[in-house]
Write a protein that holds these residues in place. Structure first.
Motif, mmCIF file in Angstrom:
data_model
loop_
_atom_site.group_PDB
_atom_site.id
_atom_site.type_symbol
_atom_site.label_atom_id
_atom_site.label_comp_id
_atom_site.label_asym_id
_atom_site.label_seq_id
_atom_site.Cartn_x
_atom_site.Cartn_y
_atom_site.Cartn_z
ATOM 1 N N UNK A 1 0.617 -1.206 0.000
ATOM 2 C CA UNK A 1 -0.133 -0.030 -0.065
ATOM 3 C C UNK A 1 0.846 1.226 -0.144
ATOM 4 N N UNK A 2 1.970 1.104 0.983
ATOM 5 C CA UNK A 2 3.504 2.488 0.723
ATOM 6 C C UNK A 2 4.421 2.478 -0.124
ATOM 7 N N UNK A 3 3.964 1.920 -1.386
ATOM 8 C CA UNK A 3 4.709 1.804 -1.915
ATOM 9 C C UNK A 3 4.843 3.094 -3.062
ATOM 10 N N UNK A 5 4.667 5.919 -5.149
ATOM 11 C CA UNK A 5 4.608 6.366 -7.071
ATOM 12 C C UNK A 5 3.901 7.431 -7.114
ATOM 13 N N UNK A 6 4.055 7.594 -8.462
ATOM 14 C CA UNK A 6 4.707 8.731 -9.369
ATOM 15 C C UNK A 6 2.886 9.565 -9.348
ATOM 16 N N UNK A 7 3.387 10.477 -8.584
ATOM 17 C CA UNK A 7 1.797 11.764 -8.735
ATOM 18 C C UNK A 7 2.351 12.438 -9.604
ATOM 19 N N UNK A 8 1.132 13.548 -9.874
ATOM 20 C CA UNK A 8 1.760 14.466 -10.861
ATOM 21 C C UNK A 8 2.578 15.648 -10.486
ATOM 22 N N UNK A 15 11.540 20.175 -8.494
ATOM 23 C CA UNK A 15 12.830 18.615 -7.359
ATOM 24 C C UNK A 15 12.289 17.168 -7.663
ATOM 25 N N UNK A 328 8.484 23.529 -7.348
ATOM 26 C CA UNK A 328 8.103 22.035 -6.396
ATOM 27 C C UNK A 328 6.982 21.077 -6.811
ATOM 28 N N UNK A 330 4.197 20.726 -7.063
ATOM 29 C CA UNK A 330 2.929 20.726 -6.503
ATOM 30 C C UNK A 330 1.982 22.137 -6.297
ATOM 31 N N UNK A 331 2.687 23.227 -6.638
ATOM 32 C CA UNK A 331 1.707 24.798 -6.668
ATOM 33 C C UNK A 331 1.030 24.711 -7.924
ATOM 34 N N UNK A 333 -0.595 23.708 -11.203
ATOM 35 C CA UNK A 333 -1.197 21.836 -12.132
ATOM 36 C C UNK A 333 -0.170 22.204 -13.015
#
Ligand code: SF4
Lengths: 336, 357
Positions: A1-3, A5-8, A15, A328, A330-331, A333
């Motif tokens: 479950x905690x592997x 993974x790629x996120x957007x 970074x 970074x 995340x801010x 899209x």
């Protein structure tokens, strides 16, 4: 479950993207790849070649100022140009989704054609794949590659900046990113804002053939001006100081950024270059830029300094100072 | 007044006061604006800006994130949210991770887009994560009114809206917080009006200035606060006069009152503050995601991460005094929400303040 993974965030060019690059380098690293330039520089006998590849997954496919075809040509051509090379040939691979309308495809290819003509490159090879409905986002992805011949004696690596050099940006920043967000998210910002997508190789050609003092070139795409300057400061192990009131930001771009909590310095551009040059060549650089259709609004925004190595500092409009950090992901899209 | 004149005036007044004054930026947007514009580097040492609890993402509890993720895992749902919520860690990961694992979670820019999504996906339930202060609440209330009048069966809000006043009161009541004056949030005050801060001045003798977001606005507001401190007064002044009135936006207030009612709410780091939250009134209960999915219950998980967001939000410590700051906790790997949100205090310190260290 905690592997992990790629996120957007990993596509943001900041970074988080570096985590992916690190894996690639771990397994595939070699002296050419490890330069991590916009293009790879290859020595083929007596000629030096720049070689690059890029994929375009932009949504929406058509936007004010351009479309995925235009951006595929310009983005690739610019990657070659930024390495101090003249783009010559490129490839074009299309990944099409079932259901895509021929009319749209034709429009995109026509746009590839006109951008390639403007940039004076030939599309010489390509590929087509069709995938099931739903597997290619907006219906059409493009992958390109290109080769170009290096200008003799030119080295425009991001690691060349040295204290005393000056930093020029070839116009307003953030136009592309805000245009795309506005279109994609139907923000209804009342504006005539257009993407700045443009091939910069003719401008680079003029610069490299007539000014000897060009040190580094970078196009501030994903991650915006902030990422480009952080790259240069980091690779050159020098500090960079820029001035807020010199940096041109269109009113609409500023308004949209204020509204969404974005920093214009982090917003993508597709037709701008950051040029680091020696102090005595700055005047000539500005002259050449302002005579070129894609550099008319060029400005000197700052300088390379010996203080705070590897750090970019913004001198604010009100005389304060602050760090300009590597974005970074995340801010923002993802834009393209 | 020019920036230099303002800085000089602040400096003179600070000398006259002759001790450190702590001014709290209640709102995260002020924190960010102050850092971005480099204001902090121009203030005299004795004028300290402290960041307050006014970043809605930062005060959202773990529990809420867990709840949102549970809803995302429910069949046939689409979760819509502002981007900042995506990376806030809950006890079992973030919305961003849930999205990467294939859940339908969409970042939107205005609550109106959630309604559009509901209209375009008639067979699915679109849930909006209602987080935010008075600034965003009216828009969300409006979506509920709109869904109601169009009889839309597939839209709901998971509500964690909060009001700023009770939090400011809780700060004033708390023994370890020492604030000499408040820079009151400009955007919130456009809706609420200036009057709401009056009790704070009366009961706690706290100077209040409602500030705009341009650097000059903030400087001028600081100067106004120092004036009050020098004269020993405590009143509500509006610096941001171009947008804020005494009474606020009556229409927006009416809309909020129609849809929401006050309730107790849990603030990250500050615990439960009575009547500081808003919940959906029973007349609109079919738009309350909590009631609509009653089987989804998340139990409160106590995590001991070592994060001191609570103390940061109450300005008891600055981020650099948290042992995890810049070590385990970075914007790439945020332990607490103060490091996630672009308005978060820890993120602002991380991004912008290294130059001073
Ligand atoms: S630095 Fe990180 S862990 Fe520490 S208070 Fe801030 S968000 Fe929490």
């Amino acid at each position: 479950m905690n592997k992990k993974i790629i996120t957007s965030a990993h596509g943001g060019g900041g970074t988080a993207t570096k985590e992916i690059i690190d894996i690639v380098r771990e397994y595939l690293g070699n002296p050419v790849l490890d330069q991590l330039g916009d293009s790879a520089l290859l020595n083929l006998g007596s000629t030096e070649i720049a070689f690059t590849t890029d994929s375009y997954v932009i949504d929406p496919i058509v936007f004010p100022g351009g479309d995925i075809g235009k951006i595929a040509v310009c983005g690739t051509v610019n990657d070659i140009a930024m390495e101090g090379a003249k783009p010559l040939y490129m490839s074009l691979s299309l990944i099409l989704e079932e259901g895509l309308e021929f009319e749209l495809l034709e429009r995109v290819i026509a746009s590839v054609s006109s951008a390639a003509r403007k940039a004076d490159v030939l599309v010489v090879t390509g590929d087509t794949k069709v995938v099931e409905h739903g597997r290619a986002g907006g219906g059409l992805f493009i992958n390109t590659a290109a080769v170009g011949r290096r200008y003799e004696g030119c080295n425009t690596s991001v690691s060349n900046a040295a204290p005393g050099d000056l930093v020029v940006v070839t116009g307003t920043i953030g136009d592309h990113g805000v245009t795309i967000i506005n279109e994609r998210e139907e923000l209804d910002l009342e504006s005539d804002l257009q993407s700045d997508v443009a091939p910069l190789n003719t401008l680079v050609d003029e610069l490299l053939t007539s000014v000897p003092g060009i040190k580094s070139l970078r196009d501030p795409t994903r991650g915006g001006l902030a990422a480009a300057l952080c790259d240069i400061a980091g690779a050159s192990k020098a500090g960079i100081e820029i001035e807020e009131d010199k940096i041109k930001v269109k009113r609409e771009v500023k308004a949209a950024c204020d509204l969404l909590g974005f920093d214009p310095l982090n917003i993508a551009n597709e037709g701008k270059a950051v040029i680091v040059c020696s102090e005595d060549s700055a005047q000539k650089v500005l002259e050449i830029c302002s005579d070129n259709e894609f550099g008319r609004e060029s400005v000197l925004i700052g300088r390379v300094v010996s203080e705070h190595p590897e750090t970019v500092v913004l001198r604010t409009r009100m005389g304060g100072k602050r760090i300009v950090d590597m974005p970074r992901g995340e801010n923002l899209p993802r834009i393209c | 007044m020019t920036v230099d004149k303002l800085v000089e005036s602040i400096s003179n007044k600070s000398d006259r006061i002759g001790r450190t004054v702590n001014l709290m930026e209640v709102c995260g947007t002020h924190t960010m604006a102050a850092f971005r514009s480099g204001i902090r580097t121009r203030l005299p040492e004795q004028v300290r800006l402290l960041s307050g609890p006014g970043c809605p993402v930062c005060v959202t509890s773990d529990n809420y994130i867990d709840h949102a993720i549970e809803l995302a895992m429910t069949e046939n749902t689409i979760i819509t949210t502002f981007g900042d919520m995506m990376r806030v860690p809950g006890s079992r990961g973030s919305l961003s991770l849930a999205k990467a694992r294939g859940k339908d979670i969409r970042v939107i820019y205005s609550p109106q887009q959630a309604l559009v999504a509901a209209r375009k996906n008639p067979g699915r339930e679109v849930i909006f994560l209602g987080v935010g202060f008075e600034t965003t609440t009216p828009l969300v209330a409006w979506t509920i009114q709109n869904a109601y009048s169009r009889k839309m069966p597939n839209y709901s809000v998971l509500c964690a809206h909060k009001t700023i006043m009770p939090a400011m009161r809780a700060l004033c009541d708390s023994d370890d917080v020492r604030v000499d004056g408040f820079l009151c949030p400009g955007h919130v005050s456009v809706i609420t009006g200036a009057e709401i801060y009056k009790p704070l001045c009366r009961e706690y003798h706290a100077p209040c200035v409602i500030a705009g977001f341009e650097p000059e606005d903030i400087l001028l507001s600081i100067d106004m606060l120092l004036n009050q401190i020098i004269s020993g007064e405590a009143s509500v002044e509006i610096q941001y006069t171009r947008s804020v009135t005494a009474a606020g936006n009556k229409l927006a207030q009416k809309c909020v009152n129609d849809v929401f009612k006050p309730c107790d709410a849990s603030w990250r780091g500050m615990g439960v503050i009575p009547s500081s939250g808003l919940s959906v009134r029973s007349s609109y209960k079919e738009y309350d995601a909590e009631l609509k999915f009653p089987r989804i219950r998340v139990s409160e998980v106590k995590r001991d991460t070592g994060c001191r967001c609570g103390d940061v939000l109450r300005a008891v410590i600055t981020p650099s005094e948290c042992g995890l700051f810049k070590k385990e906790c970075t914007p790439d790997n945020p332990i607490g929400p103060c490091m996630v949100s672009s308005e978060g205090t820890c993120a602002a310190y991380y991004r912008y303040s290294r130059i001073d260290e």
